[in-house]
Design a protein around this motif. Structure first.
Motif, PDB file in Angstrom:
ATOM      1  N   PHE A 134      -3.986 -11.747  -4.837  1.00 29.19           N
ATOM      2  CA  PHE A 134      -2.559 -11.492  -4.972  1.00 29.19           C
ATOM      3  C   PHE A 134      -2.038 -11.771  -6.381  1.00 29.19           C
ATOM      4  O   PHE A 134      -0.853 -11.645  -6.638  1.00 29.19           O
ATOM      5  N   SER A 135      -2.957 -12.101  -7.286  1.00 27.91           N
ATOM      6  CA  SER A 135      -2.578 -12.210  -8.690  1.00 27.91           C
ATOM      7  C   SER A 135      -2.757 -10.878  -9.408  1.00 27.91           C
ATOM      8  O   SER A 135      -2.303 -10.704 -10.533  1.00 27.91           O
ATOM      9  N   VAL A 136      -3.404  -9.937  -8.744  1.00 27.43           N
ATOM     10  CA  VAL A 136      -3.607  -8.592  -9.284  1.00 27.43           C
ATOM     11  C   VAL A 136      -2.323  -7.796  -9.083  1.00 27.43           C
ATOM     12  O   VAL A 136      -1.695  -7.871  -8.025  1.00 27.43           O
ATOM     13  N   ARG A 137      -1.949  -7.029 -10.091  1.00 27.61           N
ATOM     14  CA  ARG A 137      -0.763  -6.193  -9.960  1.00 27.61           C
ATOM     15  C   ARG A 137      -0.927  -5.257  -8.764  1.00 27.61           C
ATOM     16  O   ARG A 137      -1.966  -4.622  -8.598  1.00 27.61           O
ATOM     17  N   HIS A 138       0.073  -5.200  -7.942  1.00 29.74           N
ATOM     18  CA  HIS A 138       0.092  -4.393  -6.717  1.00 29.74           C
ATOM     19  C   HIS A 138      -0.920  -4.880  -5.679  1.00 29.74           C
ATOM     20  O   HIS A 138      -1.297  -4.128  -4.778  1.00 29.74           O
ATOM     21  N   GLY A 139      -1.350  -6.133  -5.802  1.00 31.41           N
ATOM     22  CA  GLY A 139      -2.318  -6.692  -4.866  1.00 31.41           C
ATOM     23  C   GLY A 139      -1.801  -6.697  -3.441  1.00 31.41           C
ATOM     24  O   GLY A 139      -2.526  -6.339  -2.504  1.00 31.41           O
ATOM     25  N   VAL A 140      -0.545  -7.102  -3.261  1.00 31.26           N
ATOM     26  CA  VAL A 140       0.025  -7.152  -1.908  1.00 31.26           C
ATOM     27  C   VAL A 140       0.067  -5.745  -1.312  1.00 31.26           C
ATOM     28  O   VAL A 140      -0.307  -5.540  -0.154  1.00 31.26           O
ATOM     29  N   GLU A 141       0.490  -4.771  -2.099  1.00 33.05           N
ATOM     30  CA  GLU A 141       0.549  -3.395  -1.611  1.00 33.05           C
ATOM     31  C   GLU A 141      -0.834  -2.869  -1.249  1.00 33.05           C
ATOM     32  O   GLU A 141      -1.012  -2.212  -0.226  1.00 33.05           O
ATOM     33  N   THR A 142      -1.815  -3.161  -2.089  1.00 28.77           N
ATOM     34  CA  THR A 142      -3.179  -2.699  -1.835  1.00 28.77           C
ATOM     35  C   THR A 142      -3.726  -3.307  -0.552  1.00 28.77           C
ATOM     36  O   THR A 142      -4.312  -2.612   0.286  1.00 28.77           O
ATOM     37  N   VAL A 143      -3.517  -4.613  -0.384  1.00 23.71           N
ATOM     38  CA  VAL A 143      -4.001  -5.301   0.818  1.00 23.71           C
ATOM     39  C   VAL A 143      -3.263  -4.786   2.051  1.00 23.71           C
ATOM     40  O   VAL A 143      -3.868  -4.525   3.095  1.00 23.71           O
ATOM     41  N   ALA A 144      -1.947  -4.618   1.942  1.00 24.41           N
ATOM     42  CA  ALA A 144      -1.168  -4.109   3.078  1.00 24.41           C
ATOM     43  C   ALA A 144      -1.694  -2.746   3.512  1.00 24.41           C
ATOM     44  O   ALA A 144      -1.872  -2.486   4.713  1.00 24.41           O
ATOM     45  N   GLY A 145      -1.979  -1.883   2.558  1.00 29.51           N
ATOM     46  CA  GLY A 145      -2.514  -0.562   2.885  1.00 29.51           C
ATOM     47  C   GLY A 145      -3.860  -0.652   3.582  1.00 29.51           C
ATOM     48  O   GLY A 145      -4.119   0.060   4.560  1.00 29.51           O
ATOM     49  N   ALA A 146      -4.732  -1.531   3.092  1.00 33.00           N
ATOM     50  CA  ALA A 146      -6.054  -1.681   3.695  1.00 33.00           C
ATOM     51  C   ALA A 146      -5.968  -2.248   5.110  1.00 33.00           C
ATOM     52  O   ALA A 146      -6.760  -1.881   5.979  1.00 33.00           O
ATOM     53  N   LEU A 147      -5.003  -3.142   5.332  1.00 33.35           N
ATOM     54  CA  LEU A 147      -4.847  -3.759   6.654  1.00 33.35           C
ATOM     55  C   LEU A 147      -4.017  -2.909   7.612  1.00 33.35           C
ATOM     56  O   LEU A 147      -3.949  -3.205   8.801  1.00 33.35           O
ATOM     57  N   GLY A 148      -3.352  -1.894   7.075  1.00 32.30           N
ATOM     58  CA  GLY A 148      -2.508  -1.053   7.921  1.00 32.30           C
ATOM     59  C   GLY A 148      -1.252  -1.768   8.374  1.00 32.30           C
ATOM     60  O   GLY A 148      -0.771  -1.544   9.487  1.00 32.30           O
ATOM     61  N   VAL A 149      -0.723  -2.639   7.511  1.00 29.79           N
ATOM     62  CA  VAL A 149       0.503  -3.380   7.804  1.00 29.79           C
ATOM     63  C   VAL A 149       1.463  -3.212   6.632  1.00 29.79           C
ATOM     64  O   VAL A 149       1.110  -2.662   5.591  1.00 29.79           O
ATOM     65  N   SER A 150       2.666  -3.721   6.793  1.00 20.95           N
ATOM     66  CA  SER A 150       3.643  -3.651   5.712  1.00 20.95           C
ATOM     67  C   SER A 150       3.439  -4.796   4.715  1.00 20.95           C
ATOM     68  O   SER A 150       2.763  -5.785   5.020  1.00 20.95           O
TER      69      SER A 150
END
Length: 132
Positions: A92-108
């Protein structure tokens, strides 16, 4: 590479380089950001490290392989565990990390932040990510 790939040093570091998503190469081809590894006083191997965003993709792919299915198909508890692992690895220190993880998990994104806050609350410490 001029040195055989079966050299004991290469064999020893290859699993680590693979786990990081790095690339082994001839030290003569190394660029300034590459890491040159020396064995017995001789440049033996260079490692090209991935960009941080590539590392996150590599970690997500490894987690999918570990679970044997797309991360989006995991149950809620397993997704929370994945977020905990990713937080420990600095995802989550990576830019857009939260968005990338959310997409992979299929959550918001909101759900990922909830998982992060839940983990921080369970450990009794403030979450540095809650401000993002």
């Amino acid at each position: 590479m001029t040195e055989p790939r079966d050299h004991p040093f290469v064999a020893a570091v290859k699993p680590l380089v693979d786990a990081m998503g790095g690339e082994l190469m001839d030290p003569a081809l190394a660029q300034p950001d590459d890491v040159v590894l020396t064995w017995e006083g001789r440049d033996l191997l260079a490692v090209r490290l991935p960009q941080l965003s590539e590392s996150l993709d590599h970690i997500l792919a490894a987690l999918e392989r570990r679970h044997g299915m797309p991360l989006a198909r995991l149950d809620r508890k397993s997704k929370q565990d994945v977020v905990r692992i990713l937080e420990a690895r600095g995802a989550f220190s990576v830019r857009h990390g939260v968005e990338t993880v959310a997409g992979a998990l299929g959550v918001s994104r909101f759900t990922v932040y909830n998982y992060l806050n839940r983990e921080s609350g369970a450990q009794g410490k403030p979450n540095k990510n809650s401000q993002e």
